[in-house]
Design an enzyme around this catalytic site. Structure first.
Site, PDB file in Angstrom:
ATOM      1  N   LEU A   1      33.343  46.434  44.522  1.00  0.00           N
ATOM      2  CA  LEU A   1      32.008  45.861  44.639  1.00  0.00           C
ATOM      3  C   LEU A   1      30.764  46.583  44.092  1.00  0.00           C
ATOM      4  O   LEU A   1      29.793  46.567  44.691  1.00  0.00           O
ATOM      5  CB  LEU A   1      31.851  45.598  46.129  1.00  0.00           C
ATOM      6  N   SER A   2      31.383  47.583  43.270  1.00  0.00           N
ATOM      7  CA  SER A   2      30.262  48.598  42.758  1.00  0.00           C
ATOM      8  C   SER A   2      29.362  47.688  41.903  1.00  0.00           C
ATOM      9  O   SER A   2      28.147  48.106  41.457  1.00  0.00           O
ATOM     10  CB  SER A   2      30.920  49.780  42.094  1.00  0.00           C
ATOM     11  N   ASN A   3      29.750  46.729  41.228  1.00  0.00           N
ATOM     12  CA  ASN A   3      28.911  45.936  40.311  1.00  0.00           C
ATOM     13  C   ASN A   3      29.280  44.411  40.565  1.00  0.00           C
ATOM     14  O   ASN A   3      29.203  43.535  39.836  1.00  0.00           O
ATOM     15  CB  ASN A   3      29.287  46.178  38.997  1.00  0.00           C
TER      16      ASN A   3
ATOM     17  N   SER B   1      37.063  45.489  24.142  1.00  0.00           N
ATOM     18  CA  SER B   1      35.863  45.036  23.454  1.00  0.00           C
ATOM     19  C   SER B   1      35.931  44.925  22.278  1.00  0.00           C
ATOM     20  O   SER B   1      36.511  46.067  21.434  1.00  0.00           O
ATOM     21  CB  SER B   1      34.857  45.815  24.340  1.00  0.00           C
TER      22      SER B   1
ATOM     23  N   TYR C   1      31.259  54.346  27.055  1.00  0.00           N
ATOM     24  CA  TYR C   1      31.721  53.083  27.689  1.00  0.00           C
ATOM     25  C   TYR C   1      32.703  52.540  26.419  1.00  0.00           C
ATOM     26  O   TYR C   1      33.946  52.351  26.760  1.00  0.00           O
ATOM     27  CB  TYR C   1      30.601  52.248  27.730  1.00  0.00           C
TER      28      TYR C   1
ATOM     29  N   LYS D   1      37.179  52.233  26.251  1.00  0.00           N
ATOM     30  CA  LYS D   1      38.014  50.948  25.775  1.00  0.00           C
ATOM     31  C   LYS D   1      38.973  51.603  24.880  1.00  0.00           C
ATOM     32  O   LYS D   1      40.262  51.124  24.973  1.00  0.00           O
ATOM     33  CB  LYS D   1      36.901  50.030  25.402  1.00  0.00           C
TER      34      LYS D   1
ATOM     35  N   ASN E   1      21.127  45.033  30.700  1.00  0.00           N
ATOM     36  CA  ASN E   1      21.401  45.530  29.480  1.00  0.00           C
ATOM     37  C   ASN E   1      21.389  44.670  28.287  1.00  0.00           C
ATOM     38  O   ASN E   1      21.086  44.811  27.124  1.00  0.00           O
ATOM     39  CB  ASN E   1      22.231  46.387  29.327  1.00  0.00           C
TER      40      ASN E   1
HETATM   41  C1  WQD Z   1      23.343  41.946  21.874  1.00  0.00           C
HETATM   42  C2  WQD Z   1      22.181  41.800  20.726  1.00  0.00           C
HETATM   43  C3  WQD Z   1      20.871  44.020  20.864  1.00  0.00           C
HETATM   44  C4  WQD Z   1      18.966  43.320  24.877  1.00  0.00           C
HETATM   45  C5  WQD Z   1      27.704  45.449  24.545  1.00  0.00           C
HETATM   46  C6  WQD Z   1      28.944  46.133  24.517  1.00  0.00           C
HETATM   47  C7  WQD Z   1      29.998  45.151  24.520  1.00  0.00           C
HETATM   48  C8  WQD Z   1      29.784  44.230  25.706  1.00  0.00           C
HETATM   49  C9  WQD Z   1      28.771  43.463  25.772  1.00  0.00           C
HETATM   50  C10 WQD Z   1      30.020  44.700  28.010  1.00  0.00           C
HETATM   51  C11 WQD Z   1      22.085  43.219  20.090  1.00  0.00           C
HETATM   52  C12 WQD Z   1      19.905  42.824  21.301  1.00  0.00           C
HETATM   53  C13 WQD Z   1      19.790  43.185  23.578  1.00  0.00           C
HETATM   54  C14 WQD Z   1      17.701  43.019  24.664  1.00  0.00           C
HETATM   55  C15 WQD Z   1      17.691  42.858  22.198  1.00  0.00           C
HETATM   56  N1  WQD Z   1      29.854  44.927  26.793  1.00  0.00           N
HETATM   57  N2  WQD Z   1      19.359  42.941  22.410  1.00  0.00           N
HETATM   58  N3  WQD Z   1      17.109  43.035  23.478  1.00  0.00           N
HETATM   59  O1  WQD Z   1      25.442  45.861  22.576  1.00  0.00           O
HETATM   60  O2  WQD Z   1      26.327  43.612  21.204  1.00  0.00           O
HETATM   61  O3  WQD Z   1      27.662  44.605  23.139  1.00  0.00           O
HETATM   62  O4  WQD Z   1      27.584  44.360  25.623  1.00  0.00           O
HETATM   63  O5  WQD Z   1      30.090  43.463  28.516  1.00  0.00           O
HETATM   64  O6  WQD Z   1      31.347  45.873  24.708  1.00  0.00           O
HETATM   65  O7  WQD Z   1      29.245  46.946  23.278  1.00  0.00           O
HETATM   66  O8  WQD Z   1      25.245  43.424  23.695  1.00  0.00           O
HETATM   67  O9  WQD Z   1      23.871  41.960  24.819  1.00  0.00           O
HETATM   68  O10 WQD Z   1      23.555  44.573  24.895  1.00  0.00           O
HETATM   69  O11 WQD Z   1      23.203  43.209  22.689  1.00  0.00           O
HETATM   70  O12 WQD Z   1      17.618  42.543  21.435  1.00  0.00           O
HETATM   71  O13 WQD Z   1      16.704  43.182  25.609  1.00  0.00           O
HETATM   72  O14 WQD Z   1      21.107  41.686  21.387  1.00  0.00           O
HETATM   73  O15 WQD Z   1      20.181  44.925  20.015  1.00  0.00           O
HETATM   74  O16 WQD Z   1      21.684  42.942  18.754  1.00  0.00           O
HETATM   75  P1  WQD Z   1      26.151  44.328  22.726  1.00  0.00           P
HETATM   76  P2  WQD Z   1      23.888  43.349  24.150  1.00  0.00           P
END
Ligand code: WQD
Length: 339
Positions: free
Chosen positions: A34-36, A125, A150, A154, A198
């Site tokens: 339940l941490s996330n 991933s 992270y 993986k 994120n």
């Molecule tokens: C997607 C694109 C950002 C947010 C990571 C991990 C992967 C998986 C998914 C966990 C990128 C751009 C993002 C924002 C933006 N992990 N972006 N503004 O970084 O491809 O993958 O998350 O589930 O293992 O590596 O995914 O969704 O963060 O970014 O412009 O506010 O959207 O630069 O091009 P990412 P993301």
């Protein structure tokens, strides 16, 4: 009836996978710390399938609790989602990520050895490829050093499982997800970020709902068709189905290697601006955004060649980007209503 353990089963991809497993007739038991994730997801799963999975709140870093679980539960297969997954946070807290993601994995693998368990599916991933030299990315594409702790957990996880399955004659699959998006058609399951999102899609949906003022597009100076970075956005329901097919592949002993890797993506790359446009068109709204600097550690382009999963698992993505954009928005609106 085969009994499957899903660790991290109350999380985003985990919960969608539990539903698919239950609907396919598997008995499911969930471990989640339940941490996330919220315990309310358990009721939502039961509402969808009419069956309440067994649930244990266990931190997989606690070996005594993990062993006690396997003393009482007879398990026919394990799908291991449980891990911290925020790229940026992993850079700030590397030790927490290594401890949680690696020790948790080791405790589960130890239990497989001790309790003669088999059939292990690992949530990996596409981040293990780093910036691949050519597109689309297939499973033979050389891995590059992942940028974030992270991503390194993986890549290390895959190495650990590879060595373990060879030494113990057990059978495993690593599923390398590209970018998961979308929600369940009931709007009862979806991506519920912890704090400021994120990932792109939850940030988009929270901007559309007014929770965030505007979306920052991280860079428009990449060498792509519109300058923004390209990713492969795959619907979470298609990902969930891939886990069912991977499990059946192992249970039917169709694997040739002890550890088989599969890329799970839509096979199509979309730029950030194209995703914004797709979201706006699917939901008939305008999304406020601004162009900002690149995000540290981001790669320019990644999209999948999923032909190995198609040929060996008989899997293929079937949900359009438009539908994913709609279900993501429906889920966000439902979340806001429940606040
Ligand atoms: C997607 C694109 C950002 C947010 C990571 C991990 C992967 C998986 C998914 C966990 C990128 C751009 C993002 C924002 C933006 N992990 N972006 N503004 O970084 O491809 O993958 O998350 O589930 O293992 O590596 O995914 O969704 O963060 O970014 O412009 O506010 O959207 O630069 O091009 P990412 P993301």
């Amino acid at each position: 009836m085969k009994r499957i353990l899903v660790t991290g089963g109350l999380g985003y991809i985990g919960s969608h996978t539990v539903v698919v497993l239950q609907e396919a007739g598997f008995d499911v038991v969930i471990i989640d710390d339940l941490s996330n994730a919220s315990i309310s997801v358990l009721d939502n799963i039961s509402t969808i399938t009419g069956k309440k999975p067994s649930f244990y709140e266990i931190d997989l870093k606690d070996k005594s609790k993990v062993d006690a679980f396997f003393e009482t539960e007879k398990i026919d297969g394990i799908i291991h989602f449980a891990a911290f997954k925020a790229v940026g946070e992993s850079v700030e807290k590397p030790l927490a990520y290594y401890r949680n993601n690696i020790v948790g994995l080791l405790n589960v693998l130890d239990a497989m050895q001790q309790y003669q368990l088999d059939h292990f599916i690992f949530s990996s991933s596409c981040t293990v490829y780093g910036q691949a030299d050519q597109m689309p990315i297939n499973e033979d594409t050389p891995l590059k050093r992942a940028e974030s702790p992270y991503g390194k957990t993986k890549a290390m996880g895959e190495e650990i499982i590879s060595d373990f399955t060879k030494a113990s004659n057990k059978n495993a699959i690593a599923l390398r997800y590209f970018n998961p998006v979308g929600s369940h058609k009931s709007s009862l399951l979806g991506d519920i970020p912890n704090g400021i999102p994120n990932n792109l899609l939850p940030y988009i949906t929270q901007t559309a709902s007014g929770l965030r003022k505007q979306l920052a597009v991280f860079g428009n100076d990449y060498e792509t068709r519109d300058g923004t970075a390209i990713r492969d956005y795959i619907d979470v329901n298609d990902l969930a189905n891939a886990h069912l097919l991977a499990l059946q592949f192992l249970l039917e002993k169709r694997n040739q290697d002890r550890l088989e890797y599969f890329n799970l993506g839509s096979g199509t790359g979309s730029t950030v601006l194209e995703i914004i446009k797709a979201f706006e068109q699917a939901n008939d709204l305008k999304l406020p955004y601004t162009i900002s600097n690149r995000r540290e550690g981001d790669i320019q382009e990644a999209f999948a060649d999923y032909s190995k999963a198609k040929n060996k698992l008989n899997w293929q993505p079937s949900t359009s980007l438009e539908v994913s954009m709609k279900t993501a928005w429906e889920f966000e609106k439902k979340l806001k209503l429940n606040e």
